[in-house]
Design an enzyme around this catalytic site. Structure first.
Site, PDB file in Angstrom:
ATOM      1  N   HIS A 171       0.836  -1.206   0.000  1.00  0.00           N
ATOM      2  CA  HIS A 171       0.000   0.000   0.000  1.00  0.00           C
ATOM      3  C   HIS A 171       0.874   1.261   0.000  1.00  0.00           C
ATOM      4  O   HIS A 171       0.656   2.184  -0.796  1.00  0.00           O
ATOM      5  CB  HIS A 171      -0.913  -0.029   1.234  1.00  0.00           C
ATOM      6  CG  HIS A 171      -1.695   1.219   1.443  1.00  0.00           C
ATOM      7  ND1 HIS A 171      -2.964   1.381   0.939  1.00  0.00           N
ATOM      8  CD2 HIS A 171      -1.392   2.379   2.084  1.00  0.00           C
ATOM      9  CE1 HIS A 171      -3.407   2.588   1.264  1.00  0.00           C
ATOM     10  NE2 HIS A 171      -2.467   3.214   1.961  1.00  0.00           N
ATOM     11  N   GLU A 172       1.873   1.281   0.867  1.00  0.00           N
ATOM     12  CA  GLU A 172       2.736   2.471   0.965  1.00  0.00           C
ATOM     13  C   GLU A 172       3.561   2.648  -0.314  1.00  0.00           C
ATOM     14  O   GLU A 172       3.725   3.768  -0.802  1.00  0.00           O
ATOM     15  CB  GLU A 172       3.655   2.368   2.187  1.00  0.00           C
ATOM     16  CG  GLU A 172       2.917   2.330   3.525  1.00  0.00           C
ATOM     17  CD  GLU A 172       2.026   3.546   3.744  1.00  0.00           C
ATOM     18  OE1 GLU A 172       2.352   4.640   3.252  1.00  0.00           O
ATOM     19  OE2 GLU A 172       0.972   3.405   4.384  1.00  0.00           O
ATOM     20  N   HIS A 193       1.474   4.274  -2.972  1.00  0.00           N
ATOM     21  CA  HIS A 193       1.459   5.745  -2.939  1.00  0.00           C
ATOM     22  C   HIS A 193       2.701   6.296  -3.650  1.00  0.00           C
ATOM     23  O   HIS A 193       2.627   7.282  -4.377  1.00  0.00           O
ATOM     24  CB  HIS A 193       1.474   6.252  -1.495  1.00  0.00           C
ATOM     25  CG  HIS A 193       0.153   6.209  -0.792  1.00  0.00           C
ATOM     26  ND1 HIS A 193      -0.967   6.831  -1.291  1.00  0.00           N
ATOM     27  CD2 HIS A 193      -0.217   5.656   0.387  1.00  0.00           C
ATOM     28  CE1 HIS A 193      -1.979   6.645  -0.429  1.00  0.00           C
ATOM     29  NE2 HIS A 193      -1.563   5.926   0.589  1.00  0.00           N
ATOM     30  N   GLU A 208      -6.158   6.713  -1.791  1.00  0.00           N
ATOM     31  CA  GLU A 208      -6.131   5.543  -0.897  1.00  0.00           C
ATOM     32  C   GLU A 208      -6.602   4.288  -1.627  1.00  0.00           C
ATOM     33  O   GLU A 208      -6.000   3.223  -1.501  1.00  0.00           O
ATOM     34  CB  GLU A 208      -7.003   5.789   0.341  1.00  0.00           C
ATOM     35  CG  GLU A 208      -6.399   6.755   1.352  1.00  0.00           C
ATOM     36  CD  GLU A 208      -5.017   6.347   1.827  1.00  0.00           C
ATOM     37  OE1 GLU A 208      -4.704   5.142   1.869  1.00  0.00           O
ATOM     38  OE2 GLU A 208      -4.227   7.236   2.135  1.00  0.00           O
TER      39      GLU A 208
END
Ligand SMILES: [Zn+2]
Length: 267
Positions: free
Chosen positions: A126-127, A130, A188
Site C-alpha cells: 500500500h505504501e 502511494h 487511498e
C-alpha cells in the site's frame, strides 16, 4: 500579482507537457509538475533526516522480516531506479511509510497489525503504491498550483526553511511533523489496489490484506495518520480489497515463488 498569473499558468503548462503520468497497475492518469528526479531527492533527504532523529531498531527479529518482505515487494514494483531502504523505528506508532525513491520505514507499533510477513507485505504494498503512483508529488503539485508558482521548488527544498515541514507533510510524513494530511479517498483506493497486486506478485497470499483492516478495527483508538486516514472507512477498504481478490489471486497463482503468509512477526 494579477499580471504574473498568466505567466505562472504558462510555466506550469509548459512543464506539464511532459508531466502527465499514468500510474502502474491502476492505469490512472494524473498531472505532476515535479520530475521524478526532484521527487526522489525530496524523499531521500526527508528519509535521511527522519533516520537521524528516530531510534532505529537493530534487533534482527524485527528488522530481518521487514527487509526480506521489502526486497520481494521491491522486486514486484519493478523500479530499478529506486534505492530501496527498509528500517524499523522503535516507536509504538501504528504506521509505516514509503517515501519517493523507495525509502521505507515500519514502526514497531504496527507489528501486531501486520502479524506476519503477508500482513507486512500488504501494508508495504500500500505504501509503495502511494510512492509509485506519485501521490506525494501530486499533492505537492496541487499545493504549488494553489500557492501560485514554482518558487516552492527553488533553492533548498528540505533544508531549514519554513516550507520544509509542509513539504514533508505533503510527501506523506505527517506523523513526523505533526501535520496529518490524509491522502484523498481516490489516492487511498489506488494505493490499496496497487498494494494488493504487488503483494500477490511478490508471492504473498493476498487474502491477508483485508484482515489487516479487521485487526485495525479491533485495536481502534488512536488512528495512524497516513495508513488509516479518516476515509474510506476500514469497512469500505476491506470490501474494496475483497472486490480486487479475484485479480490478486490470479497474480498470486502466477508468482514464481509462493511464501503464503510467510513467517510470523515478533509482537
Ligand atoms: Zn495510504
Amino acid at each position: 500579482m494579477k499580471n504574473s498569473f498568466p505567466i505562472i499558468i504558462l510555466t506550469l503548462l509548459s512543464i506539464n507537457l511532459t508531466a502527465c503520468m499514468t500510474a502502474p497497475i491502476s492505469g490512472k492518469k494524473s498531472m505532476n509538475f515535479i520530475t521524478e528526479g526532484q521527487e526522489r531527492k525530496m524523499g531521500e533527504d526527508a528519509y535521511a533526516e527522519v533516520m537521524t532523529k528516530e531510534k532505529i531498531m537493530t534487533d534482527a527479529r524485527y528488522v530481518e522480516p521487514i527487509r526480506r518482505t521489502g526486497l520481494r515487494i521491491a522486486g514486484a514494483a519493478n523500479r530499478p531506479d529506486f534505492k530501496w531502504e527498509f528500517n524499523v523505528i522503535d516507536s509504538e506508532t501504528m504506521n509505516a511509510f514509503c517515501l519517493p525513491g523507495g525509502k521505507i520505514a515500519f514502526y514497531r507499533g504496527i507489528f501486531p497489525i501486520a502479524l506476519n510477513e503477508a500482513g507486512a507485505a500488504a501494508i508495504m504494498g500500500h505504501e509503495v503504491g502511494h510512492a509509485i503512483a506519485r501521490h506525494g508529488a501530486q499533492r505537492i503539485s496541487m499545493n504549488m498550483a494553489m500557492v501560485g508558482g514554482l518558487s516552492v521548488l527553488q533553492g533548498t527544498l528540505l533544508k531549514d526553511n519554513p516550507k520544509k515541514d509542509n513539504l514533508m507533510a505533503l510527501l506523506g510524513m505527517g506523523s513526523q511533523v505533526g501535520v496529518a494530511l490524509p491522502f484523498s479517498r481516490s489516492n487511498e483506493n489506488e494505493a490499496d489496489e496497487i498494494g494488493i497486486i504487488l503483494m500477490a506478485r511478490a508471492g504473498y497470499d493476498p487474502s491477508e490484506a483485508p484482515l489487516i483492516w479487521e485487526r485495525f478495527e479491533k485495536v481502534g483508538g488512536g488512528k495512524p495518520p497516513e495508513l488509516l486516514s479518516t476515509h474510506p472507512s476500514e469497512g469500505k477498504r476491506r470490501d474494496h480489497l475483497r472486490e480486487l481478490m479475484t485479480r490478486a489471486m490470479e497474480e498470486y497463482n502466477k508468482a514464481p515463488v509462493k511464501y503464503g503468509k510467510g513467517e510470523n512477526l515478533p509482537i
